[in-house]
Scaffold this motif. Structure first.
Motif, PDB file in Angstrom:
ATOM      1  N   VAL A  50       0.847  -1.210   0.000  1.00 58.37           N
ATOM      2  CA  VAL A  50       0.000   0.000   0.000  1.00 58.37           C
ATOM      3  C   VAL A  50       0.871   1.246   0.000  1.00 58.37           C
ATOM      4  CG1 VAL A  50      -2.213  -0.684   1.002  1.00 58.37           C
ATOM      5  CG2 VAL A  50      -0.288  -0.232   2.526  1.00 58.37           C
ATOM      6  N   HIS A  51       0.413   2.229  -0.748  1.00 60.72           N
ATOM      7  CA  HIS A  51       1.049   3.547  -0.771  1.00 60.72           C
ATOM      8  C   HIS A  51       0.689   4.267   0.521  1.00 60.72           C
ATOM      9  CE1 HIS A  51       2.396   7.358  -2.478  1.00 60.72           C
ATOM     10  NE2 HIS A  51       1.308   7.889  -1.968  1.00 60.72           N
ATOM     11  N   ILE A  52       1.704   4.744   1.247  1.00 60.75           N
ATOM     12  CA  ILE A  52       1.465   5.466   2.508  1.00 60.75           C
ATOM     13  C   ILE A  52       1.633   6.970   2.303  1.00 60.75           C
ATOM     14  CG2 ILE A  52       2.187   5.720   4.924  1.00 60.75           C
ATOM     15  CD1 ILE A  52       1.253   2.946   4.630  1.00 60.75           C
ATOM     16  N   GLY A  53       2.607   7.355   1.495  1.00 62.54           N
ATOM     17  CA  GLY A  53       2.820   8.781   1.253  1.00 62.54           C
ATOM     18  C   GLY A  53       3.935   8.989   0.248  1.00 62.54           C
ATOM     19  N   ALA A  54       3.966  10.188  -0.355  1.00 66.18           N
ATOM     20  CA  ALA A  54       4.958  10.448  -1.403  1.00 66.18           C
ATOM     21  C   ALA A  54       6.094  11.339  -0.911  1.00 66.18           C
ATOM     22  CB  ALA A  54       4.289  11.094  -2.606  1.00 66.18           C
ATOM     23  N   ASN A  55       5.883  12.074   0.169  1.00 61.82           N
ATOM     24  CA  ASN A  55       6.904  12.997   0.657  1.00 61.82           C
ATOM     25  C   ASN A  55       6.963  12.947   2.173  1.00 61.82           C
ATOM     26  OD1 ASN A  55       8.817  14.990   0.753  1.00 61.82           O
ATOM     27  ND2 ASN A  55       7.379  16.676   0.473  1.00 61.82           N
ATOM     28  N   PRO A  57       8.790   9.408   0.485  1.00 62.74           N
ATOM     29  CA  PRO A  57       8.172   8.295  -0.264  1.00 62.74           C
ATOM     30  C   PRO A  57       8.117   7.019   0.565  1.00 62.74           C
ATOM     31  CG  PRO A  57      10.381   8.776  -1.127  1.00 62.74           C
ATOM     32  CD  PRO A  57      10.122   9.766  -0.040  1.00 62.74           C
ATOM     33  N   LEU A  58       6.909   6.683   1.046  1.00 64.43           N
ATOM     34  CA  LEU A  58       6.726   5.569   1.978  1.00 64.43           C
ATOM     35  C   LEU A  58       5.695   4.586   1.458  1.00 64.43           C
ATOM     36  CD1 LEU A  58       6.365   7.645   5.283  1.00 64.43           C
ATOM     37  CD2 LEU A  58       8.386   6.338   4.579  1.00 64.43           C
ATOM     38  N   TRP A  59       6.027   3.298   1.539  1.00 64.06           N
ATOM     39  CA  TRP A  59       5.072   2.239   1.240  1.00 64.06           C
ATOM     40  C   TRP A  59       5.045   1.262   2.401  1.00 64.06           C
ATOM     41  CZ3 TRP A  59       7.066   0.547  -4.275  1.00 64.06           C
ATOM     42  CH2 TRP A  59       6.696   1.514  -5.215  1.00 64.06           C
ATOM     43  N   ILE A 153       6.569  -0.714   7.242  1.00 64.15           N
ATOM     44  CA  ILE A 153       6.684   0.505   6.435  1.00 64.15           C
ATOM     45  C   ILE A 153       8.145   0.762   6.095  1.00 64.15           C
ATOM     46  CG2 ILE A 153       6.299   3.017   6.420  1.00 64.15           C
ATOM     47  CD1 ILE A 153       3.868   2.566   8.142  1.00 64.15           C
ATOM     48  N   ILE A 156      11.404   4.522   0.054  1.00 61.05           N
ATOM     49  CA  ILE A 156      11.985   4.187  -1.250  1.00 61.05           C
ATOM     50  C   ILE A 156      13.336   4.885  -1.391  1.00 61.05           C
ATOM     51  CG2 ILE A 156      11.649   4.369  -3.751  1.00 61.05           C
ATOM     52  CD1 ILE A 156       8.618   4.420  -3.155  1.00 61.05           C
ATOM     53  N   GLN A 157      14.367   4.098  -1.694  1.00 57.40           N
ATOM     54  CA  GLN A 157      15.733   4.624  -1.781  1.00 57.40           C
ATOM     55  C   GLN A 157      16.276   4.586  -3.205  1.00 57.40           C
ATOM     56  OE1 GLN A 157      17.329   5.756   1.045  1.00 57.40           O
ATOM     57  NE2 GLN A 157      15.399   5.359   2.093  1.00 57.40           N
ATOM     58  N   GLY A 170       5.706  12.224 -14.570  1.00 54.39           N
ATOM     59  CA  GLY A 170       6.083  11.341 -13.463  1.00 54.39           C
ATOM     60  C   GLY A 170       5.305  10.039 -13.431  1.00 54.39           C
ATOM     61  N   PHE A 171       4.272   9.898 -14.258  1.00 50.47           N
ATOM     62  CA  PHE A 171       3.451   8.683 -14.249  1.00 50.47           C
ATOM     63  C   PHE A 171       4.209   7.504 -14.848  1.00 50.47           C
ATOM     64  CE2 PHE A 171       0.432   5.849 -16.475  1.00 50.47           C
ATOM     65  CZ  PHE A 171      -0.232   5.351 -15.374  1.00 50.47           C
TER      66      PHE A 171
ATOM     67  N   SER B   5      17.784   8.150  -4.135  1.00 49.30           N
ATOM     68  CA  SER B   5      17.016   8.893  -3.135  1.00 49.30           C
ATOM     69  C   SER B   5      17.311  10.392  -3.207  1.00 49.30           C
ATOM     70  CB  SER B   5      17.248   8.338  -1.736  1.00 49.30           C
ATOM     71  OG  SER B   5      18.613   8.373  -1.421  1.00 49.30           O
ATOM     72  N   TYR B  15       5.244  16.061  -9.132  1.00 49.93           N
ATOM     73  CA  TYR B  15       5.910  15.026  -9.936  1.00 49.93           C
ATOM     74  C   TYR B  15       6.202  13.798  -9.079  1.00 49.93           C
ATOM     75  CZ  TYR B  15       9.289  12.944 -13.216  1.00 49.93           C
ATOM     76  OH  TYR B  15       9.943  12.098 -14.067  1.00 49.93           O
ATOM     77  N   ILE B  18       2.966  11.839  -8.250  1.00 49.56           N
ATOM     78  CA  ILE B  18       2.495  11.039  -9.389  1.00 49.56           C
ATOM     79  C   ILE B  18       3.377   9.806  -9.566  1.00 49.56           C
ATOM     80  CG2 ILE B  18       2.221  11.047 -11.907  1.00 49.56           C
ATOM     81  CD1 ILE B  18       1.412  14.017 -11.684  1.00 49.56           C
ATOM     82  N   SER B  22       2.040   5.973  -8.749  1.00 45.25           N
ATOM     83  CA  SER B  22       1.876   5.057  -9.885  1.00 45.25           C
ATOM     84  C   SER B  22       2.826   3.873  -9.791  1.00 45.25           C
ATOM     85  CB  SER B  22       2.061   5.795 -11.211  1.00 45.25           C
ATOM     86  OG  SER B  22       3.346   6.369 -11.305  1.00 45.25           O
ATOM     87  N   ASN B 147       3.884   9.638   9.075  1.00 42.63           N
ATOM     88  CA  ASN B 147       3.417  10.735   8.200  1.00 42.63           C
ATOM     89  C   ASN B 147       1.959  11.136   8.443  1.00 42.63           C
ATOM     90  OD1 ASN B 147       2.044   8.651   6.973  1.00 42.63           O
ATOM     91  ND2 ASN B 147       2.533   9.306   4.885  1.00 42.63           N
TER      92      ASN B 147
END
Lengths: 209, 209
Positions: A50-55, A57-59, A153, A156-157, A170-171, B5, B15, B18, B22, B147
């Motif tokens: 699951v995506h947790i957050g982008a900033n 970047p955490l899953w 959790i 992303i590195q 960015g997609f 990173s 960006y 997204i 994705s 977060n």
């Protein structure tokens, strides 16, 4: 047909597990690569990202400590790192086979026909055959008290992919990479892109972008 | 191509959002239906459903309290219930439009072209057009401190689907129901069943079942 909670309670355990798992729908399949402190490589299939957050970047992913997933969990907690590897749709059998209960000293890479790749400074192995490779740093373990599962959790590195799959905004279209999705405990799917839609606003119907 | 990173940190926020969204891959899209204590219906698209366990049958989803999702969250916490509705692939525009920031007193059902259906004893509305409808009872809210997001866990109380999609062993093929999957913030997919594979054992290669 209708299935209510009293029927759900009465189902045989295996039937209910297959039903509830598959009903959760289709998910991206990932191979998680880890290495134990004494140097044994491990790779196992997961579908609960699951995506947790982008900033930052955490899953996260869900882990059951009492299953074949325990090697993956122990290695992540001991070494603080793991790799996430998307699966080409032609490798569904290999990926599925990683869920067999191999002894801890057997590498599922070799047993299941995948190739280890080390990308420094990571010690956790990546899957060479993976069209998209992601290096993760462990960040937090959250106990889900209600049934003893864990939410793991990480941040992303490192990302490796073919730039043809990345759009200007960015997609990343993982279907262009022919990646595998799955449902339940044993079903595999491929995916067909339909469209991307414009940012939703109350006064305007979405259109293709 | 490689994204490390330090590059990730330097991306512009939109960006990076997204890209990271994705990259998490393709997920089942669900409409969550809720009703506020003062009777306003709400429906919103989510793609972060995770299977937590089958006995009891528990699923979770990730919720960001500071977005359009706040109406859904408040209604779940106040009323203790919500509905999960799978989306037919022909309804991707309608489903996407539920992510627009409508005022709390506007029903996204009407604004987005869906029909409310009440199935007693639930007060939370189901989506009539949904090929698979699931009634949920709120169980637990877990704070993800790193977060500020939340993991909302509920138990499955009610399932409605066409019995043609249910196999003898409990497997539900959501692709037979032509359900929609999605990736990132705005991309939609349909799915093609490849195969189901036999239970993985170390001494045996998996075969189609």
């Amino acid at each position: 047909m209708i299935i209510d909670s009293s029927q759900l309670n009465q189902f045989e355990n295996r039937y209910r597990a297959i039903l509830i798992n598959s009903l959760a729908g289709i998910k991206q399949a990932f191979l998680i690569g880890t290495k134990s402190l004494d140097g044994n490589s491990n790779v196992a299939i997961f579908n609960s990202l699951v995506h947790i957050g982008a900033n930052p970047p955490l899953w996260g992913f869900i882990c059951r400590p009492d299953t074949v997933q325990r090697d993956t969990l122990r290695n992540i907690l001991e070494t603080g790192q793991y790799t996430l590897n998307m699966i080409h749709k032609d490798h569904s059998e290999n990926a599925h086979q990683t869920s067999a209960k191999y002894p801890s000293n057997v590498s599922e890479f070799e047993a299941c026909g995948f190739t280890e790749r080390i990308i420094e400074p990571f010690t956790a192995p990546f899957v060479e055959e993976a069209p998209i490779k992601i290096g993760m740093k462990f960040e937090e373990k959250i106990n889900i008290a209600i049934n003893g599962t864990l939410l793991i959790i990480g941040s992303i590195q490192y990302i490796e992919l073919d730039e043809q799959w990345l759009s200007d905004d960015g997609f990343i279209d993982v279907a262009k990479a022919n990646t595998l999705t799955c449902a339940g405990l044993d079903a595999y799917y491929e995916n067909k892109f339909l469209h991307r839609l414009s940012y939703a606003k109350p006064e305007k119907w979405p259109s293709n972008i």
